[in-house]
Design a protein around this motif. Structure first.
Motif, PDB file in Angstrom:
ATOM      1  N   VAL A 252      11.650 -35.509 -23.260  1.00 21.85           N
ATOM      2  CA  VAL A 252      13.000 -35.776 -23.781  1.00 21.85           C
ATOM      3  C   VAL A 252      14.055 -35.448 -22.732  1.00 21.85           C
ATOM      4  O   VAL A 252      15.048 -36.166 -22.572  1.00 21.85           O
ATOM      5  CB  VAL A 252      13.251 -34.971 -25.077  1.00 21.85           C
ATOM      6  N   SER A 253      13.843 -34.361 -22.015  1.00 19.90           N
ATOM      7  CA  SER A 253      14.855 -33.971 -21.029  1.00 19.90           C
ATOM      8  C   SER A 253      14.437 -34.286 -19.589  1.00 19.90           C
ATOM      9  O   SER A 253      15.042 -33.803 -18.635  1.00 19.90           O
ATOM     10  CB  SER A 253      15.170 -32.479 -21.182  1.00 19.90           C
ATOM     11  N   GLN A 254      13.402 -35.097 -19.455  1.00 20.00           N
ATOM     12  CA  GLN A 254      13.022 -35.544 -18.113  1.00 20.00           C
ATOM     13  C   GLN A 254      13.800 -36.799 -17.718  1.00 20.00           C
ATOM     14  O   GLN A 254      14.182 -37.595 -18.571  1.00 20.00           O
ATOM     15  CB  GLN A 254      11.519 -35.872 -18.058  1.00 20.00           C
ATOM     16  N   ARG A 255      13.979 -36.956 -16.407  1.00 20.52           N
ATOM     17  CA  ARG A 255      14.524 -38.205 -15.881  1.00 20.52           C
ATOM     18  C   ARG A 255      13.367 -39.136 -15.525  1.00 20.52           C
ATOM     19  O   ARG A 255      12.259 -38.681 -15.219  1.00 20.52           O
ATOM     20  CB  ARG A 255      15.360 -37.931 -14.638  1.00 20.52           C
ATOM     21  N   GLY A 256      13.652 -40.424 -15.555  1.00 23.41           N
ATOM     22  CA  GLY A 256      12.619 -41.411 -15.230  1.00 23.41           C
ATOM     23  C   GLY A 256      12.065 -41.227 -13.833  1.00 23.41           C
ATOM     24  O   GLY A 256      10.871 -41.444 -13.589  1.00 23.41           O
ATOM     25  N   SER A 257      12.930 -40.802 -12.919  1.00 19.79           N
ATOM     26  CA  SER A 257      12.477 -40.618 -11.540  1.00 19.79           C
ATOM     27  C   SER A 257      11.516 -39.435 -11.415  1.00 19.79           C
ATOM     28  O   SER A 257      10.812 -39.308 -10.415  1.00 19.79           O
ATOM     29  CB  SER A 257      13.683 -40.424 -10.615  1.00 19.79           C
ATOM     30  N   ALA A 258      11.489 -38.593 -12.430  1.00 17.84           N
ATOM     31  CA  ALA A 258      10.557 -37.466 -12.417  1.00 17.84           C
ATOM     32  C   ALA A 258       9.340 -37.730 -13.303  1.00 17.84           C
ATOM     33  O   ALA A 258       8.230 -37.294 -13.002  1.00 17.84           O
ATOM     34  CB  ALA A 258      11.261 -36.195 -12.885  1.00 17.84           C
ATOM     35  N   HIS A 259       9.548 -38.449 -14.391  1.00 13.04           N
ATOM     36  CA  HIS A 259       8.469 -38.606 -15.365  1.00 13.04           C
ATOM     37  C   HIS A 259       7.379 -39.582 -14.903  1.00 13.04           C
ATOM     38  O   HIS A 259       6.190 -39.283 -15.018  1.00 13.04           O
ATOM     39  CB  HIS A 259       9.030 -39.063 -16.710  1.00 13.04           C
ATOM     40  N   GLY A 260       7.792 -40.747 -14.443  1.00 11.62           N
ATOM     41  CA  GLY A 260       6.808 -41.779 -14.091  1.00 11.62           C
ATOM     42  C   GLY A 260       5.863 -41.292 -13.000  1.00 11.62           C
ATOM     43  O   GLY A 260       6.298 -40.929 -11.910  1.00 11.62           O
ATOM     44  N   ASP A 261       4.593 -41.285 -13.261  1.00 10.17           N
ATOM     45  CA  ASP A 261       3.621 -40.706 -12.333  1.00 10.17           C
ATOM     46  C   ASP A 261       3.418 -41.608 -11.122  1.00 10.17           C
ATOM     47  O   ASP A 261       2.945 -42.747 -11.246  1.00 10.17           O
ATOM     48  CB  ASP A 261       2.285 -40.486 -13.045  1.00 10.17           C
ATOM     49  N   GLU A 262       3.762 -41.103  -9.961  1.00 11.27           N
ATOM     50  CA  GLU A 262       3.581 -41.882  -8.739  1.00 11.27           C
ATOM     51  C   GLU A 262       2.095 -42.024  -8.418  1.00 11.27           C
ATOM     52  O   GLU A 262       1.289 -41.153  -8.722  1.00 11.27           O
ATOM     53  CB  GLU A 262       4.331 -41.223  -7.579  1.00 11.27           C
ATOM     54  N   LEU A 263       1.798 -43.143  -7.795  1.00 15.29           N
ATOM     55  CA  LEU A 263       0.414 -43.522  -7.534  1.00 15.29           C
ATOM     56  C   LEU A 263       0.245 -43.682  -6.035  1.00 15.29           C
ATOM     57  O   LEU A 263       1.025 -44.368  -5.390  1.00 15.29           O
ATOM     58  CB  LEU A 263       0.148 -44.844  -8.251  1.00 15.29           C
ATOM     59  N   THR A 264      -0.746 -43.002  -5.475  1.00 13.67           N
ATOM     60  CA  THR A 264      -1.030 -43.172  -4.046  1.00 13.67           C
ATOM     61  C   THR A 264      -2.517 -43.447  -3.885  1.00 13.67           C
ATOM     62  O   THR A 264      -3.278 -43.387  -4.858  1.00 13.67           O
ATOM     63  CB  THR A 264      -0.684 -41.902  -3.242  1.00 13.67           C
TER      64      THR A 264
END
Lengths: 378, 378, 378, 378
Positions: A252-264
């Protein structure tokens, strides 16, 4: 169908009351050829069974399971597998005085209104005793998931009342009566629960359940999403009031730039998704957290009404768990297993011919993870 | 069945992609004789449709619904009701450059692995555009629930990011672009979202949904519990990561003597249960809370891989909602309506002959409540 | 669900009335990656469509199908496939005078009693026009069955009224307006039907449908038997009153020593089973026979009652098929295809890991048959 | 779900093998409040049980049923009802020599191919012994149908081999070992079957089943038609190869002016429809006819192959029914009851609010019929 069958392809039909002759289930849709004996199932029932410590109900039930069908020469045949557990230690007289009153927090009032009749002995069908059959059915599911895909499902208690339990190791959960993953808190929890028992009260708990090794691609958008089915399965366990997948309410209090799991190429860098995006498994661990309410059976007197609508006070004796969340751990594991096997079968039904060229991503199932993350929100 | 049908008796089969010719659904099982026109449905679609303020996606879709069947002379006939919404404002070229990359937080990678092919235009089937048809189907459900039982379903946003919104009144939710039940916070939220938009970022939200007037007795133990089906329905909405019923996760630290709702001739004294015990409605308000993650489409560059497994950075342009939780309110209301009508029909199928002499309890449905409690954990 | 969805995994949800805006369906569960265009479907619709000869209804419907979803760049994506057919040539005024009367043999009376309302225009939902969407959905099913397993499904008319038609060749069925497998009887049937039309009467028919190339092992005992599902599918076609598998009613006077199909290394010696034993396909041809009643719409005056219960006589004008059995051929083929694809998916869901060492048996699927036996009882 | 559950709302999940520890089922969805004891069920099991005359199998099974759940103080509670029948008289050694051969006409070959393993003892799951649980479940269904709606279900044998049995009276069916409705043919049938037994052969049969008192309006168009579900249920009984409703295959040569049942204030004048039009019950008797193939177990040597693909001859000893059609009568009645109760519940789920002003039509249910027509084609 009035709600006693779980699953679309791997189906569990549950039956039985707390103080009737028996509880049991029929498991239909199990793949043939799986090696299976009663002992395979019994091991899981023994983890859930009552009377194993002073911190759970003192009802003495061996919970011995009998396989009635669907297994021939210790292999499943593809025919329905019926499992039977006879009830042994009923003390129905404990419940005579609640035949006409509605215990606060219990299903008594709502079920009586719904059905017009109710088997009040020990909660009848509403009793958590029913969850034994889920554990039994789940044992079959997890055996197949482990052998066929290497899926491992583990659960633990991460909080009891105000006592939060930092994750230390899965190994520890089997060594204490609370299913907590941390040895250092046992003494404190013993004292906490002893006090509750003296008070005649009960307490809630938070559980974490993790499935590792789940291949990418299970789940059916849009209404049969894997996370939706997990949420339904978990909320369908007695006393559960909340379910989270991955980051859960913290998102709820996360930003999209932090929540979406980056993939490498080295794998996902985080697991806020909890292993499911768009309703489909990603190959990461599936991480579930759930809230279990305090048991409604308490010795402390509480206000209610009886069938005539008259005011009464109810104090519930009998043998009860002060923290039902503890014994819910194997049940939650079992329900997760049932959801997963069902989706494994559903996936190969529709997508059995798909062979996607997987980019090499380290750490993802089916290659398996080395590190198993801690459950809960972490 | 690969997961695109919702419900057991009142069934919604959804179809359509974000940038295909149309989206729509077939509603099967609607009771005959219900008065129904396209305008009844349009009113709810208009609440969800994009482009209504600068705080939501600027895609311009009229979301005009056409009823193709099942209604004759403005009454439902009992035949399936097909609803069609043509897509109008596709800008598929926005998505050409993501055909080969997997956007973090999106279904891209998992769906591609599952199906081997994917309609990448705007997320295709994974797009939240699909939820319009849930709102349309839900409009039929809530009309019947209201006319037949007086059930009222309302939702609101109770938190956006760090900004928690105290409940003031349901009336307010229709007067601001955030569906918040409190006028005093509008300015602050406008500034908050404007800033997010400038940052090219997004944010999560918490929603509350309440159904009032639900009669006692709906829900099917043990696997078709009302709360289980609600949890599954809510977690099945795009971007939802957590669901609570009643006290939810707060029940972890509650004692049983506090949690169990006492019952008097004047009604239940509390509603920690959130209107459901033992999987069956109690007649109290059904209170649901859910966590919606931040939208995964952000302009901020993030790491990912492409179909060849090569490392890429992804920055998602196009027209997106900075807080998808906002437009999820009518969707969550619709899903709750779909669960409730399904259980209304299931209940009368099995228990149509039951007439339990209800003790007089003030304030319980079907008599209806005067006071509507605030949503969320309160 | 009120009966408008067919199938367990490959599901067709049908909608639409004879004189409403459109008919159509949603096909959910189609395997992804299947090459599919509207033309693939149209070819089958054209076989069933009205107005192709003087022996069928003269209603002019192009039955042009539009694919609304689930197909991307001419490949199925695994998402639901919505098919839409707009109605064009409604003459609803033809039906105004039957709004209040119940036509003998028609659904009018029973449906009105059931639903309390009815769309009387052209039979509304009860019209055989609905079967067009079955043909459309079936086209997808048979394309997949043919490409994946080499399954070929063919049907023909084997009897019209007293005229029995000896099987000559499948090729012939496409060359005459009666779908009969025998060129020599065309003239006789033309005269027969011309006379019926002059009389304003109608006639029944017997159909045969054969699926070749079905692998051994499809079908789910005990309630999901392949033959049970075929029987349900066939009896669910408008006007069908009887279904046989293999020897059918002829088996009543057979002895066991004659009926049971002997098995040799050169294959089964007979096919009394019609390709199914114990509910599971044997690899032989699946042979189905069905009885289609005469159309109920006849110009000859018949006795009935109206909504007030008063005696009336009914003579049905409008544009009708004198022998509905003829156009039922592609419908029966389609339904058989829908049953088979569903069981293909169900089979691999449960038994996807089974690899039985097949003894070499000549002529059995999946190797395929050279000789295709005649349909019907032979 | 792999096909062992029957029904949508009144669901029977069957389990058990012929020579395993037990057979049984779980009945879910039974309305609460129905008076029910084991004796109510036993009465129907006794009609089907083996060993009652020399004309059926000599296996001695008491078929004693135990109710494990769902009944409290002799009333159904709405919870699932589990029924258990322990197997007693297994002679598994009779079957040792068929472990590796495929008996002609039996499921052996197809099931082995499907599942890769098989419980060959007495046919295992494919044995008609499984039908005992259908009779048990059907006993609950017909009790409710009779008490709630006055529905009466009766079946009889109308033909054995070449011997056709004219209908005389229902009373007679209970007085002879062949379930035939005609006293005068008993001697002839005894001689006929004695001769078959001496020959080591078996014979087919035709059955008629009639449900009287079914209200108008049950059935769900278009895929859940009452007649479609009946056909599926009947074809799903072991050894059934054909099903007719009403005029059945005789309708092939009927004209529409003769087939469509005229309706007057005094009732329908005929019943070619067999009580179902447009998939919905008309209130007339529901008339079903079915073909049962000769038992596949015959002493006469027949050609087959073994698991290695080698040619063998098979002569089946053991204890078998020479005419399995005889004991299929209570099974067919039970299946019809299961279809009807399911549709009764489905109908009131969707149409529970409909109250159509019925024109007064004599003789139609729910008023009930005085005259019960003969079964079969008559």
């Amino acid at each position: 169908m009035s709600g006693n069958t779980f699953g679309t392809l791997f189906c569990v039909t549950s039956f039985g009351e707390s103080h009737g002759p028996a509880i049991g289930c029929v498991v239909d849709g199990c793949p043939p050829g799986l090696s299976l004996t009663a002992a395979d199932i019994q091991a899981f029932l023994d983890r859930r069974k009552p009377g194993t410590s002073r911190h759970v109900t003192q009802r003495r039930e061996p919970d011995a399971v009998e396989i009635l069908s669907g297994v021939f020469e210790d292999r499943t045949t593809g025919a329905p597998i019926a499992l039977l557990i006879r009830n042994q230690d009923q003390r129905s007289h404990d419940y005579r005085d609640i035949a006409d009153t509605f215990r606060p927090g219990h299903a008594d009032y709502a079920w009586w209104q719904k059905y017009g009749v109710r088997d009040y002995r020990g909660g009848g069908r509403a009793s958590a005793r029913e969850t034994a059959v889920r554990v039994a059915a789940g044992a079959i599911a997890r055996k197949w998931l482990a052998e066929r895909f290497g899926v491992v499902i583990r659960g633990c208690v991460t909080q009891i009342g105000e006592v939060s339990v930092p994750f230390e190791s899965w190994d520890e959960t089997g060594r204490n009566p609370f299913f907590v993953p941390n040895a250092s808190l046992s003494a404190r929890l013993e004292a906490y629960l002893d006090e509750l028992r003296r008070d005649g009260d009960s307490i809630g708990a938070r559980l974490g359940v993790v499935a590792s090794g789940v291949p990418v691609g299970w789940g059916e958008p849009v209404f049969g999403r894997l996370d939706a089915d997990i949420a339904g399965a978990m909320m369908g366990i007695n006393a559960v009031k909340g379910v989270e997948i991955g980051a859960g309410f913290a998102s709820v209090s996360q930003r999209g730039s932090a929540h979406g799991d980056e993939l490498t190429r080295a794998g996902f860098l985080t697991n806020n998704a909890g292993g499911v995006v768009g309703g489909v498994s990603t190959g990461q661990d599936i991480v579930v957290s759930l809230a279990v309410k305090p048991a409604s059976s308490v010795r402390i007197a509480r206000r209610s009404i009886d069938r005539a609508g008259e005011a009464v006070t109810v104090s519930t004796g009998g043998r009860h768990d002060p923290c039902v969340g503890i014994r819910a751990v194997p049940v939650a594991e079992a329900m997760l297993a049932l959801v997963l096997i069902d989706h494994a079968l559903r996936h190969r039904a529709q997508c059995g011919d798909v062979s996607t060229p997987t980019p090499h991503i380290a750490g993802l199932a089916p290659e398996g993870r080395q590190d198993v993350p801690s459950p809960g929100r972490a």
